[in-house]
Motif scaffolding. Structure first.
Motif, PDB file in Angstrom:
ATOM      1  N   LEU A   1       0.826  -1.213   0.000  1.00 53.38           N
ATOM      2  CA  LEU A   1       0.000   0.000   0.000  1.00 53.38           C
ATOM      3  C   LEU A   1       0.857   1.257   0.000  1.00 53.38           C
ATOM      4  O   LEU A   1       0.509   2.250  -0.651  1.00 53.38           O
ATOM      5  N   HIS A   2       2.001   1.235   0.723  1.00 49.53           N
ATOM      6  CA  HIS A   2       2.922   2.384   0.683  1.00 49.53           C
ATOM      7  C   HIS A   2       3.398   2.613  -0.750  1.00 49.53           C
ATOM      8  O   HIS A   2       3.449   3.759  -1.229  1.00 49.53           O
ATOM      9  N   PHE A   3       3.741   1.516  -1.414  1.00 50.85           N
ATOM     10  CA  PHE A   3       4.204   1.617  -2.805  1.00 50.85           C
ATOM     11  C   PHE A   3       3.098   2.157  -3.708  1.00 50.85           C
ATOM     12  O   PHE A   3       3.319   3.071  -4.511  1.00 50.85           O
ATOM     13  N   ILE A   4       1.893   1.621  -3.573  1.00 52.06           N
ATOM     14  CA  ILE A   4       0.831   1.981  -4.504  1.00 52.06           C
ATOM     15  C   ILE A   4       0.392   3.428  -4.317  1.00 52.06           C
ATOM     16  O   ILE A   4      -0.065   4.077  -5.275  1.00 52.06           O
ATOM     17  N   LYS A   5       0.525   3.955  -3.116  1.00 53.03           N
ATOM     18  CA  LYS A   5       0.163   5.359  -2.901  1.00 53.03           C
ATOM     19  C   LYS A   5       1.135   6.287  -3.614  1.00 53.03           C
ATOM     20  O   LYS A   5       0.736   7.347  -4.137  1.00 53.03           O
ATOM     21  N   ASN A   6       2.417   5.922  -3.659  1.00 53.06           N
ATOM     22  CA  ASN A   6       3.383   6.688  -4.459  1.00 53.06           C
ATOM     23  C   ASN A   6       3.052   6.588  -5.945  1.00 53.06           C
ATOM     24  O   ASN A   6       3.133   7.560  -6.691  1.00 53.06           O
ATOM     25  N   TYR A   7       2.674   5.405  -6.351  1.00 52.70           N
ATOM     26  CA  TYR A   7       2.314   5.172  -7.754  1.00 52.70           C
ATOM     27  C   TYR A   7       1.077   5.984  -8.131  1.00 52.70           C
ATOM     28  O   TYR A   7       1.031   6.612  -9.198  1.00 52.70           O
TER      29      TYR A   7
ATOM     30  N   PRO B   1       4.213  -8.839  -4.846  1.00 53.85           N
ATOM     31  CA  PRO B   1       4.578  -7.450  -5.136  1.00 53.85           C
ATOM     32  C   PRO B   1       3.998  -6.955  -6.465  1.00 53.85           C
ATOM     33  O   PRO B   1       3.863  -7.723  -7.413  1.00 53.85           O
ATOM     34  N   VAL B   2       3.650  -5.686  -6.484  1.00 54.58           N
ATOM     35  CA  VAL B   2       3.099  -4.920  -7.624  1.00 54.58           C
ATOM     36  C   VAL B   2       1.769  -5.478  -8.146  1.00 54.58           C
ATOM     37  O   VAL B   2       1.337  -5.134  -9.233  1.00 54.58           O
ATOM     38  N   THR B   3       1.089  -6.296  -7.335  1.00 58.67           N
ATOM     39  CA  THR B   3      -0.243  -6.784  -7.722  1.00 58.67           C
ATOM     40  C   THR B   3      -1.192  -5.611  -7.953  1.00 58.67           C
ATOM     41  O   THR B   3      -1.904  -5.550  -8.968  1.00 58.67           O
ATOM     42  N   LEU B   4      -1.211  -4.656  -7.030  1.00 61.52           N
ATOM     43  CA  LEU B   4      -2.125  -3.518  -7.150  1.00 61.52           C
ATOM     44  C   LEU B   4      -1.783  -2.647  -8.345  1.00 61.52           C
ATOM     45  O   LEU B   4      -2.671  -2.138  -9.039  1.00 61.52           O
ATOM     46  N   GLN B   5      -0.498  -2.477  -8.596  1.00 59.87           N
ATOM     47  CA  GLN B   5      -0.085  -1.671  -9.752  1.00 59.87           C
ATOM     48  C   GLN B   5      -0.596  -2.278 -11.054  1.00 59.87           C
ATOM     49  O   GLN B   5      -1.097  -1.578 -11.933  1.00 59.87           O
ATOM     50  N   ILE B   6      -0.491  -3.588 -11.163  1.00 60.08           N
ATOM     51  CA  ILE B   6      -0.952  -4.269 -12.379  1.00 60.08           C
ATOM     52  C   ILE B   6      -2.452  -4.100 -12.558  1.00 60.08           C
ATOM     53  O   ILE B   6      -2.944  -3.841 -13.667  1.00 60.08           O
ATOM     54  N   LEU B   7      -3.215  -4.200 -11.455  1.00 58.72           N
ATOM     55  CA  LEU B   7      -4.675  -4.106 -11.545  1.00 58.72           C
ATOM     56  C   LEU B   7      -5.138  -2.675 -11.815  1.00 58.72           C
ATOM     57  O   LEU B   7      -6.092  -2.458 -12.576  1.00 58.72           O
ATOM     58  N   ILE B   8      -4.493  -1.697 -11.211  1.00 60.14           N
ATOM     59  CA  ILE B   8      -4.839  -0.298 -11.490  1.00 60.14           C
ATOM     60  C   ILE B   8      -4.497   0.050 -12.932  1.00 60.14           C
ATOM     61  O   ILE B   8      -5.280   0.694 -13.650  1.00 60.14           O
ATOM     62  N   GLU B   9      -3.343  -0.398 -13.367  1.00 56.49           N
ATOM     63  CA  GLU B   9      -2.928  -0.161 -14.747  1.00 56.49           C
ATOM     64  C   GLU B   9      -3.908  -0.806 -15.723  1.00 56.49           C
ATOM     65  O   GLU B   9      -4.253  -0.224 -16.764  1.00 56.49           O
TER      66      GLU B   9
ATOM     67  N   PRO C   1     -15.119  10.467 -14.600  1.00 56.44           N
ATOM     68  CA  PRO C   1     -13.951  10.051 -13.802  1.00 56.44           C
ATOM     69  C   PRO C   1     -13.991   8.550 -13.515  1.00 56.44           C
ATOM     70  O   PRO C   1     -15.069   7.965 -13.381  1.00 56.44           O
ATOM     71  N   LEU C   2     -12.827   7.977 -13.420  1.00 57.57           N
ATOM     72  CA  LEU C   2     -12.718   6.546 -13.101  1.00 57.57           C
ATOM     73  C   LEU C   2     -12.474   6.412 -11.605  1.00 57.57           C
ATOM     74  O   LEU C   2     -11.480   6.920 -11.085  1.00 57.57           O
ATOM     75  N   ILE C   3     -13.401   5.736 -10.939  1.00 59.19           N
ATOM     76  CA  ILE C   3     -13.292   5.540  -9.487  1.00 59.19           C
ATOM     77  C   ILE C   3     -12.925   4.077  -9.220  1.00 59.19           C
ATOM     78  O   ILE C   3     -13.688   3.161  -9.532  1.00 59.19           O
ATOM     79  N   ILE C   4     -11.751   3.887  -8.656  1.00 59.44           N
ATOM     80  CA  ILE C   4     -11.270   2.532  -8.335  1.00 59.44           C
ATOM     81  C   ILE C   4     -11.318   2.355  -6.822  1.00 59.44           C
ATOM     82  O   ILE C   4     -10.756   3.161  -6.078  1.00 59.44           O
ATOM     83  N   LYS C   5     -12.007   1.304  -6.390  1.00 59.61           N
ATOM     84  CA  LYS C   5     -12.118   1.013  -4.961  1.00 59.61           C
ATOM     85  C   LYS C   5     -11.216  -0.166  -4.607  1.00 59.61           C
ATOM     86  O   LYS C   5     -11.210  -1.178  -5.307  1.00 59.61           O
ATOM     87  N   ILE C   6     -10.470   0.007  -3.522  1.00 55.87           N
ATOM     88  CA  ILE C   6      -9.583  -1.057  -3.037  1.00 55.87           C
ATOM     89  C   ILE C   6      -9.928  -1.318  -1.577  1.00 55.87           C
ATOM     90  O   ILE C   6      -9.773  -0.441  -0.727  1.00 55.87           O
ATOM     91  N   PHE C   7     -10.419  -2.523  -1.274  1.00 59.17           N
ATOM     92  CA  PHE C   7     -10.826  -2.845   0.092  1.00 59.17           C
ATOM     93  C   PHE C   7     -10.632  -4.343   0.327  1.00 59.17           C
ATOM     94  O   PHE C   7     -10.367  -5.109  -0.605  1.00 59.17           O
TER      95      PHE C   7
ATOM     96  N   LEU D   1      -0.980 -13.065 -13.451  1.00 58.16           N
ATOM     97  CA  LEU D   1      -1.307 -12.872 -12.034  1.00 58.16           C
ATOM     98  C   LEU D   1      -2.098 -14.066 -11.501  1.00 58.16           C
ATOM     99  O   LEU D   1      -1.811 -14.591 -10.428  1.00 58.16           O
ATOM    100  N   ILE D   2      -3.084 -14.524 -12.271  1.00 62.33           N
ATOM    101  CA  ILE D   2      -3.894 -15.684 -11.885  1.00 62.33           C
ATOM    102  C   ILE D   2      -3.025 -16.935 -11.777  1.00 62.33           C
ATOM    103  O   ILE D   2      -3.138 -17.719 -10.832  1.00 62.33           O
ATOM    104  N   SER D   3      -2.135 -17.110 -12.748  1.00 61.52           N
ATOM    105  CA  SER D   3      -1.247 -18.277 -12.753  1.00 61.52           C
ATOM    106  C   SER D   3      -0.326 -18.275 -11.537  1.00 61.52           C
ATOM    107  O   SER D   3      -0.126 -19.298 -10.881  1.00 61.52           O
TER     108      SER D   3
END
Length: 352
Positions: A234-240, A269-277, A290-296, A325-327
């Motif tokens: 989450l620290h990483f993804i907030k910078n991203y 690692p970088v799972t969230l980055q891949i999904l946001i991208e 606007p695109l609203i992405i929810k992460i919970f 990612l699934i694999s």
């Protein structure tokens, strides 16, 4: 391989998991069946039947020990992979000769100590002799079949393990490639944004550069890691996200709803980055829409969802991000990555 064949393999695995116990059970069972047959068919007296049962146990046990030595010897000089048919034929012939010889020797020794020649003369009919030889041949075939089945099971296990390891390595390599590339479009857009900020707002440009360096430092540091805790991700993804919002502004909104209990759970690692991208790649994100992405998190799963507002034309993609990612998660967790598409596009990632 079907579920049915897997069950058959598992059943065989249980049988051969303790070979000594299995063989001891088979020997006792065969000796018992032979004793019952002698009593029911040939009406042999109990005391003689017990003697013959003892002889059967000696023959069967000595045969098993001989077979263990024989199989071990053949494994060295004539492995199955050099010719299964030739190995089996020779193995059966040698073991059959041994059984025939040891049966006669033990029987002669036994009859010399205990006198029951009258019974032998009466019961040693052609039918009885044929039954005896048939049971010896059957014993040899059963032992060879059991050994070959055990060999086949071991080969299957090794092949399954090898295939599983290769698939895991392949998935890890593909995922590492995703981490290493971090989308060249993202890097290009970030550098373009940085170039404009240098002239317009040097202080903001400096902050942007620090965030960019944190993003790439995380990717480099996590390169050798299979898992990181969710708090670190989450620290990483907030910078991203901060870098993305320099470009998208209010067109992109990320809403977090992560409980404290979930922060210590792990994620690739970088799972969230891949999904946001992935969400930005396929969906419109502008001032009007606007695109609203929810992460919970929910039930030990991390959920990433966004409304479906597809672009008419998607930027070039090999479509392997979600697939890889699934694999990867199929090896990291017993739970599957779940993708749902209704009014929203939702991906459920198991937290480990």
């Amino acid at each position: 391989m079907t579920c049915k064949s897997h069950k058959k393999k598992d059943f065989l695995a249980k049988i051969f998991a303790k070979p000594n116990q299995t063989v001891a059970t088979i020997i006792l069972l065969m000796a018992g069946i032979a004793a019952i047959a002698r009593w029911y068919i040939f009406h042999i007296e109990l005391k003689y039947n017990l003697i013959l049962s003892l002889i059967s146990l000696i023959v069967l046990s000595s045969t098993w020990f001989f077979f263990r030595w024989l199989y071990s010897y053949f494994d060295k000089i004539m492995p199955y992979d050099r010719g299964i048919v030739r190995r089996l034929v020779l193995q059966i012939l040698v073991s059959l000769v041994f059984v025939l010889i040891v049966t006669r020797v033990v029987f002669l020794i036994g009859s010399s100590f205990i006198v029951f020649q009258t019974t032998i003369a009466r019961e040693s009919t052609n039918l009885a002799q044929l039954a005896g030889i048939s049971s010896e041949i059957l014993l040899v075939f059963l032992l060879n079949l059991a050994h070959f089945s055990y060999y086949s099971l071991q080969q299957w296990r090794e092949n399954e393990l090898r295939a599983s390891n290769l698939e895991k390595e392949k998935s890890q390599v593909q995922f590492d490639n995703l981490k290493n590339q971090l989308n060249p479009h993202f890097l290009f857009n970030s550098l373009t944004s940085l170039d404009s900020l240098i002239h317009e707002n040097p202080a903001l440009a400096s902050d942007f550069l620090r965030q960019l360096s944190r993003v790439f430092r995380y990717v480099l540091q996590s390169k050798e890691k299979g898992l990181v805790n969710l708090e670190t991700e989450l620290h990483f993804i907030k910078n991203y996200i901060a870098l993305l919002q320099t470009r998208f502004g209010d067109s992109l909104k990320i809403v977090f709803g992560i409980s404290k209990e979930a922060l210590d759970l792990q994620i690739a690692p970088v799972t969230l980055q891949i999904l946001i991208e992935n969400a930005l790649k396929h969906n419109i994100a502008n001032q009007h829409t606007p695109l609203i992405i929810k992460i919970f998190n929910e039930d030990n799963c991390l959920i990433i969802e966004n409304p479906i507002q597809l672009k008419k034309q998607v930027e070039t993609s090999n479509g392997q991000g979600l697939t890889n990612l699934i694999s990867l998660y199929s090896f990291l967790s017993d739970k599957e990555v779940i993708i749902e598409q209704t009014e929203v596009f939702r991906v459920k990632i198991p937290l480990i």
